[in-house]
Enzyme design. Structure first.
Site, PDB file in Angstrom:
ATOM      1  CG  HIS A 189       6.732  -0.671  -1.129  1.00 24.44           C
ATOM      2  ND1 HIS A 189       5.752  -0.568  -0.174  1.00 24.44           N
ATOM      3  CD2 HIS A 189       7.886  -0.923  -0.456  1.00 24.44           C
ATOM      4  CE1 HIS A 189       6.293  -0.746   1.028  1.00 24.44           C
ATOM      5  NE2 HIS A 189       7.579  -0.970   0.871  1.00 24.44           N
ATOM      6  N   GLY A 228      11.418  -9.130   7.085  1.00 31.46           N
ATOM      7  CA  GLY A 228      11.045  -8.749   5.729  1.00 31.46           C
ATOM      8  C   GLY A 228      10.999  -9.925   4.773  1.00 31.46           C
ATOM      9  CB  SER A 282       6.711 -12.785   3.797  1.00 29.68           C
ATOM     10  OG  SER A 282       5.424 -12.232   3.756  1.00 29.68           O
ATOM     11  CB  SER A 283       7.596 -14.648   9.610  1.00 28.18           C
ATOM     12  OG  SER A 283       7.307 -13.354  10.112  1.00 28.18           O
ATOM     13  CD  GLU A 299      -0.040  -9.607   6.791  1.00 28.12           C
ATOM     14  OE1 GLU A 299       0.694  -8.813   7.384  1.00 28.12           O
ATOM     15  OE2 GLU A 299       0.075 -10.843   6.914  1.00 28.12           O
ATOM     16  CG  ASP A 354       4.695 -10.458   1.204  1.00 24.88           C
ATOM     17  OD1 ASP A 354       5.410 -10.236   0.200  1.00 24.88           O
ATOM     18  OD2 ASP A 354       4.684  -9.724   2.206  1.00 24.88           O
ATOM     19  CE1 TYR A 385       3.817  -3.100   2.586  1.00 22.50           C
ATOM     20  CE2 TYR A 385       1.488  -2.702   2.988  1.00 22.50           C
ATOM     21  CZ  TYR A 385       2.492  -3.336   2.289  1.00 22.50           C
ATOM     22  OH  TYR A 385       2.162  -4.198   1.270  1.00 22.50           O
TER      23      TYR A 385
END
Length: 374
Positions: A23, A112, A114-115, A148, A160, A210
């Protein structure tokens, strides 16, 4: 069964694990991810139409996207990430030809790992491949990040997508998210191994907090920018934070404290890895999880139970949540000779406490984008 002869290219992009630096990518910090052998593979061929025909090895669904209407597919249950990726490439001046695209993803969804980044990066790279273009991994990562943010609605940093596109086998990446400078550090853990365990609570970063955390750090930057002379929160030193902390509301102060201290932990983690000091690296992972739990509040009972079980095993040097949080995975550094006992111990303790099973993944540190002509 995939008949590769039916397609022109096989293009892959990696899932990722973040060793430490959580983060802080969207705060301009340095992060320490690595690309995984868990990946999204796209089999692609041009079809001479104005449609991108999508299918999946893991789903019965088939979806067609019209190349002149790519902005209209945000509401799709499946295919929205591919549509957003194609749209960002199109807006950047890239040609989008009609094609048939089979997607095969081994990155577990909601883990988590990151697909979403793996899907976005591999889709953009595959669309470039059928145009005969040389693929620029960094530009591909930036377009995937746009997809994204602007299409999927997650106000993410660059980590990511950059790790998915630019990863290097057997190396971690020290990525400066402010400048995109990246150095590759050999991931040599000696007699230790990385073990990834999924708590099996699916997370959805759009529905989770998030974006709320992102807004909190943005609000802190507005308050501190001129006072501290910074352009991003990661520029703030520990001493500066101590001087400015009283200007921040309680919750926001906790968020900034995490960012400042996590940035310092990344620096110390690099030093520990270069010295081969696994004990110090493990301690930093434990500290990171504690900070993410109490200061940033992005863990939850499932990830806390996994990390606690892992940290209590004598062969574990350190363990923490990895990724956006609110579900997903932990990463643990464990003596290789005790790895199987560790997995059984952690999973048994977790199921007893939470009521359902966790899942362990066997993954290696791999390359990012790969392109193969079939």
């Amino acid at each position: 069964m995939i008949n590769e002869k039916d397609y022109e290219y096989r293009v892959t992009a990696a899932g990722r694990v973040n060793i430490i630096g959580e983060h802080i990518d969207y705060c301009g910090g340095k992060v320490f991810p690595a690309a995984l052998s868990l990946k999204n593979t796209v089999y692609i061929r041009p079809n001479g139409t104005n449609k991108i025909n999508l299918s999946w090895t893991t789903l019965p669904d088939k979806v067609s996207l019209e190349t002149d209407k790519l902005e209209s597919y945000k509401g799709l249950k499946y295919g929205n990430y591919q549509a957003g990726s194609a749209l960002m490439r199109q807006r950047a001046g890239g040609k989008i030809s009609g094609c048939d695209m089979l997607q095969d993803c081994t990155v577990p969804f909601g883990s988590g790992l990151s697909s979403s980044a793996a899907i976005e990066v591999s889709t953009i790279a595959a669309l470039a491949a059928i145009e005969g273009e040389k693929i620029d991994p960094v530009k591909t990562a930036l377009l995937a990040q746009q997809a994204e943010r602007e299409y999927a609605g997650v106000n993410c940093g660059i980590m990511d997508q950059y790790a998915s596109a630019c990863g290097k086998k057997n190396h971690a990446m020290l990525l400066d998210c402010k400048t995109l400078e990246c150095s590759y550090i050999p991931l040599d853990l000696g007699e230790y191994s990385l073990i990834i365990i999924n708590c099996n609570k699916p997370h959805n970063l759009v529905e989770s907090k998030y974006n709320e955390r992102r807004a909190e750090t943005d609000s802190a930057l507005e308050i501190l920018r001129d006072i501290a002379g910074i352009t991003c929160l990661a520029d703030l030193s520990v001493k500066q934070f101590e001087r400015c902390a009283s200007m921040l509301h309680n919750k926001v102060r906790y968020r900034v404290k995490h960012v400042v201290e996590e940035c310092e932990r990344v620096k110390l983690a690099r030093e520990a890895m270069e010295k081969g000091d696994i004990a110090a690296l493990g301690d930093l992972l434990n500290e990171s999880h504690t900070s993410l739990r109490y200061l940033y509040e992005v863990t939850g009972k499932e990830l806390d139970a996994l990390a606690s079980a892992a940290q209590s095993h004598p062969a574990c040097a350190g363990s923490r949540m990895t990724g956006g949080g609110f579900g997903g995975c932990t990463i643990s550094i464990v003596k290789t000779e005790a790895a199987e006992d560790f997995k059984k111990y952690v999973c048994r303790r977790y199921e007893k406490e939470i009521g359902y099973k966790a899942v362990c993944y066997d993954a290696e540190i791999a390359d990012g984008i790969t392109v193969e002509k079939l």
